[in-house]
Design an enzyme around this catalytic site. Structure first.
Site, PDB file in Angstrom:
ATOM      1  N   GLU A  27      -5.630   2.407  -6.687  1.00  0.00           N
ATOM      2  CA  GLU A  27      -5.809   3.709  -6.065  1.00  0.00           C
ATOM      3  C   GLU A  27      -7.181   4.136  -6.288  1.00  0.00           C
ATOM      4  OE1 GLU A  27      -3.018   4.271  -4.655  1.00  0.00           O
ATOM      5  OE2 GLU A  27      -1.281   3.646  -5.841  1.00  0.00           O
TER       6      GLU A  27
ATOM      7  N   THR B 157      -1.998  -7.245  -6.051  1.00  0.00           N
ATOM      8  CA  THR B 157      -2.771  -6.845  -6.783  1.00  0.00           C
ATOM      9  C   THR B 157      -3.234  -7.359  -8.018  1.00  0.00           C
ATOM     10  OG1 THR B 157      -0.806  -5.796  -7.904  1.00  0.00           O
ATOM     11  CG2 THR B 157      -2.168  -4.336  -6.205  1.00  0.00           C
TER      12      THR B 157
ATOM     13  N   PHE C 147       0.850  -1.305   0.059  1.00  0.00           N
ATOM     14  CA  PHE C 147       0.011  -0.103   0.051  1.00  0.00           C
ATOM     15  C   PHE C 147       0.773   1.303  -0.014  1.00  0.00           C
ATOM     16  CE2 PHE C 147      -1.829  -3.094   2.672  1.00  0.00           C
ATOM     17  CZ  PHE C 147      -2.705  -3.643   1.936  1.00  0.00           C
TER      18      PHE C 147
ATOM     19  N   VAL D 276      -6.448   0.422 -11.272  1.00  0.00           N
ATOM     20  CA  VAL D 276      -7.718   0.448 -10.244  1.00  0.00           C
ATOM     21  C   VAL D 276      -7.181   0.284  -8.945  1.00  0.00           C
ATOM     22  CG1 VAL D 276      -9.312  -0.191 -11.790  1.00  0.00           C
ATOM     23  CG2 VAL D 276      -8.034  -2.039 -10.524  1.00  0.00           C
TER      24      VAL D 276
ATOM     25  N   LYS E 179      -6.177   1.852 -17.282  1.00  0.00           N
ATOM     26  CA  LYS E 179      -5.937   3.160 -16.544  1.00  0.00           C
ATOM     27  C   LYS E 179      -5.351   2.842 -15.022  1.00  0.00           C
ATOM     28  CE  LYS E 179      -8.713   6.548 -18.672  1.00  0.00           C
ATOM     29  NZ  LYS E 179      -9.637   7.886 -18.506  1.00  0.00           N
TER      30      LYS E 179
ATOM     31  N   PRO F 190     -11.567  -8.195 -14.786  1.00  0.00           N
ATOM     32  CA  PRO F 190     -12.446  -7.602 -13.911  1.00  0.00           C
ATOM     33  C   PRO F 190     -12.732  -8.398 -12.400  1.00  0.00           C
ATOM     34  CG  PRO F 190     -13.465  -8.400 -16.086  1.00  0.00           C
ATOM     35  CD  PRO F 190     -11.988  -8.800 -16.006  1.00  0.00           C
ATOM     36  N   LYS F 191     -12.164  -9.656 -12.265  1.00  0.00           N
ATOM     37  CA  LYS F 191     -12.228 -10.242 -10.974  1.00  0.00           C
ATOM     38  C   LYS F 191     -11.076  -9.574  -9.911  1.00  0.00           C
ATOM     39  CE  LYS F 191     -13.113 -14.700 -10.249  1.00  0.00           C
ATOM     40  NZ  LYS F 191     -12.957 -16.146 -10.233  1.00  0.00           N
TER      41      LYS F 191
ATOM     42  N   ILE G  19       2.301  -6.900  -5.418  1.00  0.00           N
ATOM     43  CA  ILE G  19       1.988  -6.769  -3.887  1.00  0.00           C
ATOM     44  C   ILE G  19       0.668  -7.195  -3.692  1.00  0.00           C
ATOM     45  CG2 ILE G  19       3.470  -4.758  -3.988  1.00  0.00           C
ATOM     46  CD1 ILE G  19       1.140  -2.817  -4.039  1.00  0.00           C
TER      47      ILE G  19
END
Length: 732
Positions: free
Chosen positions: A699, A462, A235, A697, A695, A626-627, A460
């Site tokens: 943040e 993500t 984070f 996602v 783009k 999308p998952k 991390i």
């Protein structure tokens, strides 16, 4: 063509994680490993007069105690080298000299044959200080201008505010927060027989760690290699090399032995944090709520040795249309460690204040909060004077409001209830940058038709492993199980930090381009045979399907990847790409956007707040998976709930010390706090932002959540709490 992009596929690294086979930085088994435990300062400012290490050294198993008195040579503190995520100033270096700069600063490192012995011995190290006056209170420190450049004022905001028909002026504050990822920071440094180092580090950039420690200790190219295959959350806490890796490398060089340093949960509060902010907003508008003036002044904290800056105020000049804007950003230098980027740094703070002030404007004008934002929508970033490459924020409002049922909202505060609970509905906008960084990747196709793609990026948690596998698999027309993505290793092609939601855009573009370059190599290799069925074809004439390279116009004319690699006479073919932003991007502003709708239930007698429902509508370009993307948004929403209602690291200014430095006393949401969370991905096509149209996602999911909750609490209770977190004592 094999389609993977846009599919909600399972994580390719999932089986390793759930079966315990994924190894993290503090888990690598090494023969002869020693363990280091840091001794931390108990005061906020002063000098070390003496260190008593005799009792610690007498503990069985203790190998040595390192301090500024006996450490290996380090580069001078004032040398200009900084890390990839550094602030202006002199980056902190542990055990550098006798200066104590903040409470919790590591002053010594006890190294022992076991962790238990090292930790016990660390409690026996005596430190005699010369204490100096300290200041940790942002309210009592004279500010100075931040070195970051703000957008120049446009129009005359002060004059426009003075003559505005409707005025909102309010102060907002946010506290210190700490990251608290599941995996604590750890580094295992393996000392090789030839004196080289293999470093396993908890980091968001193996490259950054390598470059930083190499500079500090004068390591030559090839002297060290950093690996970080798995990271248990970061984070932002892993963007900069933290002190445990410096201490571990220092001890390994000093002892010529392998060393592991793992920070305790309490020590996770001794480096970096989201900075405290004090913000003042002035909004001037006409009777219908059209903005005529925006003034946003920010005071943030920093350390004495670095000027940490964030983009806090800029969003107030970019998100909505207003011709008169003045932004200001100052810093208060305190006796604390330098603050650190934390999820959606700057934006989550600045947009919190902006979106709460806009809600106050909606109340003052009697305009619905959604309609107010629609009326002030801007397709142009006026800070930059550039149109957005895409901005589907209006669609976020429409789809989010419809899913939430916003039209049923009674605008009167305290008008909605269920028994003893007051019901509140609030909303806010969100925004984040869509950045693109230079990145490199290499694609290698083996003779058995399997593909390995590599880049020194990080994952991390993500989903980097998965989405890069999807991009590579689709580009080369291979099933997912034929593709392996490698990361977290400085021997791989260079990549930027994993942060800022630019990894998919940056590294993903490099992966795509490396695979496209490999297709060109395959075609050139195939065409070396005069009788090739692909003779005369250009890269635009061919496609990759099911492990074959074939003509689009005549699919029967094809060759398998295996046949082409075999024809090359080599066991594999490879290609590398070095991707960078295209010049066309400079003509546009780029960003992702969101609309967050929240329902809260407030117990009228007790003041307790429950977030019962959230709908988050996100416009973030093309969503690769999308998952995993939804997982990122949900995590951001949960964190936003914590930011709004629970998270606060409390300082005892008399001691200059964080007091609630544990998960027992630093409150974060638990499962019982989380109710109905829904995510909508608004369709958004963007050919400018990058070749993938993505783009990011990571943040955007948290931005706007705290503001939406604060606005919902006001709607429920009629009480405006402007200081986060919104705890029951403030409501009562």
């Amino acid at each position: 063509m094999t389609a993977h992009i846009g599919k909600p596929l399972d994580r390719v690294d999932g089986p390793l994680k759930v079966t315990g086979q994924a190894q993290y930085a503090g888990e690598f088994a090494v023969p002869g490993l020693t363990y280091g435990v840091a001794v931390n300062s108990t005061l906020a400012k002063g000098r070390i007069l003496a260190l008593d290490v005799d009792a610690a050294k007498a503990v069985p198993g203790v190998v040595d105690v390192l301090s500024h008195l006996n450490r290996p040579r380090m580069a001078a503190y004032d040398e200009s080298y900084t890390d990839m995520d550094s602030a202006d100033g002199a980056p902190f270096r542990p055990l550098f000299n006798d200066r104590v700069l903040y409470s919790g600063q590591p002053l010594a490192l006890v190294v022992a044959e076991t962790f238990e012995a090292a930790r016990y011995a660390a409690t026996l190290v005596g430190v005699r200080y010369a204490q100096e006056p300290h200041q940790t209170d942002i309210h009592r420190q004279a500010p100075h201008d931040a070195p970051a450049e703000l957008p120049k004022p446009r129009g005359d905001a002060d004059e426009a505010f003075a003559r505005a028909a409707v005025k909102v002026e309010a102060a907002y504050s946010s506290p210190v927060e700490h990251h608290n990822p599941m995996e604590p920071h750890a580094s295992t440094v393996v000392y090789q027989p030839d004196g080289g180092l293999t470093i396993y580090d908890k980091t968001q950039s193996a490259v950054n760690t390598l470059e930083f420690v190499s500079h500090i200790f004068g390591l030559a190219d090839g002297d060290a290699r950093v690996l970080s295959p798995f990271v248990g959350g970061a984070f932002g806490s892993g963007l900069r090399p933290q002190y445990q890796v410096v201490l571990a490398v220092m001890a390994a060089l000093h002892l010529k032995r392998s060393v592991r340093v793992t920070l305790t949960r309490q020590q996770m509060f001794t480096f970096g944090h989201r900075p405290q902010t004090l913000q003042r907003l002035k909004l001037g508008a006409d009777q219908k709520g059209h903005l005529e003036a925006v003034i946003h002044e920010v005071l943030g904290e920093t350390s004495r040795f670095e000027d940490f800056t964030e983009h806090v105020a800029e969003w107030s000049g970019a998100l909505y249309h207003c011709d008169n804007v003045r932004l200001a950003y100052q810093l208060a230098a305190l006796d604390v460690y330098t603050p650190l980027d934390m999820r959606a740094p700057g934006a989550v703070l600045g947009i919190y204040a902006l979106e709460c002030a806009l809600d106050e404007l909606a109340v003052a004008t009697g305009v619905d909060p959604v309609q107010l934002r629609i009326d002030n929508f801007s397709p142009v970033n006026q800070n930059e004077g550039k149109p957005y490459s895409s901005k589907q924020l209006l669609a976020c409002y429409q789809q989010g409001a419809e899913r939430f049922g916003w039209s049923q909202r009674n605008p009167q505060p305290r008008s909605m209830r269920e028994g003893h609970q007051l019901i509140g509905w609030g909303m806010a906008s969100g925004a984040w940058e869509a950045m693109l960084m230079p990145a490199s990747a290499k694609a290698t196709l083996a003779i058995d038709g399997s593909l390995v793609v590599a880049s020194a990026t990080a994952d991390i948690g993500t989903g980097t492993y998965t989405v890069m596998t999807q991009i590579a698999g689709e580009t080369l027309g291979l099933p997912m199980d034929k593709v392996t993505f490698k990361l977290g290793d400085t021997s791989l092609p260079k990549a930027p930090l994993e942060g800022g939601s630019f990894t998919v855009s940056s590294v993903g573009t490099a992966v795509q381009q490396a695979c496209q370059a490999l297709i060109k190599t395959l075609l050139e290799t195939a065409q070396k045979d005069d009788d090739s069925p692909l003779a005369g074809a250009t890269p635009d004439d061919v496609e990759c399907v099911d492990g074959c390279l074939r003509l689009k116009a005549d699919p029967a004319r094809s060759l398998t990847f295996t046949d082409i690699v075999r024809q090359s006479g080599s066991p594999s073919l490879e290609a590398q790409a070095d991707a960078k932003p295209e010049a066309e991007r400079d003509k546009y502003a780029t960003g992702s956007h969101a609309a967050v709708f929240v329902e809260v239930k407030v117990d009228e007698a007790l003041g307790t707040v429950q977030v019962s429902r959230v709908v988050s509508a996100i416009a973030a370009g093309r969503v690769v998976n999308p998952k995993t993307a939804e997982n990122q948004i949900l995590g951001g929403v949960v964190w936003g709930i914590g930011m709004a209602l629970q998270e606060e690291t409390q300082l005892d200014h008399h001691l200059g010390r964080f007091m609630n430095h544990s998960l027992a006393e630093y409150h974060i949401p638990v499962q019982a706090d989380i109710q109905d969370l829904q995510v909508i991905f608004v369709e958004e096509h963007d050919r400018i932002v990058n070749p993938l149209g993505s783009k990011g996602v990571g943040e955007i999911g948290i931005v706007g959540v705290a503001a939406a909750i604060a606005n919902a609490v006001y709607h429920a209770t009629g009480k405006r709490v402007r200081d986060l977190p919104i705890t029951l004592d403030k409501l009562l």
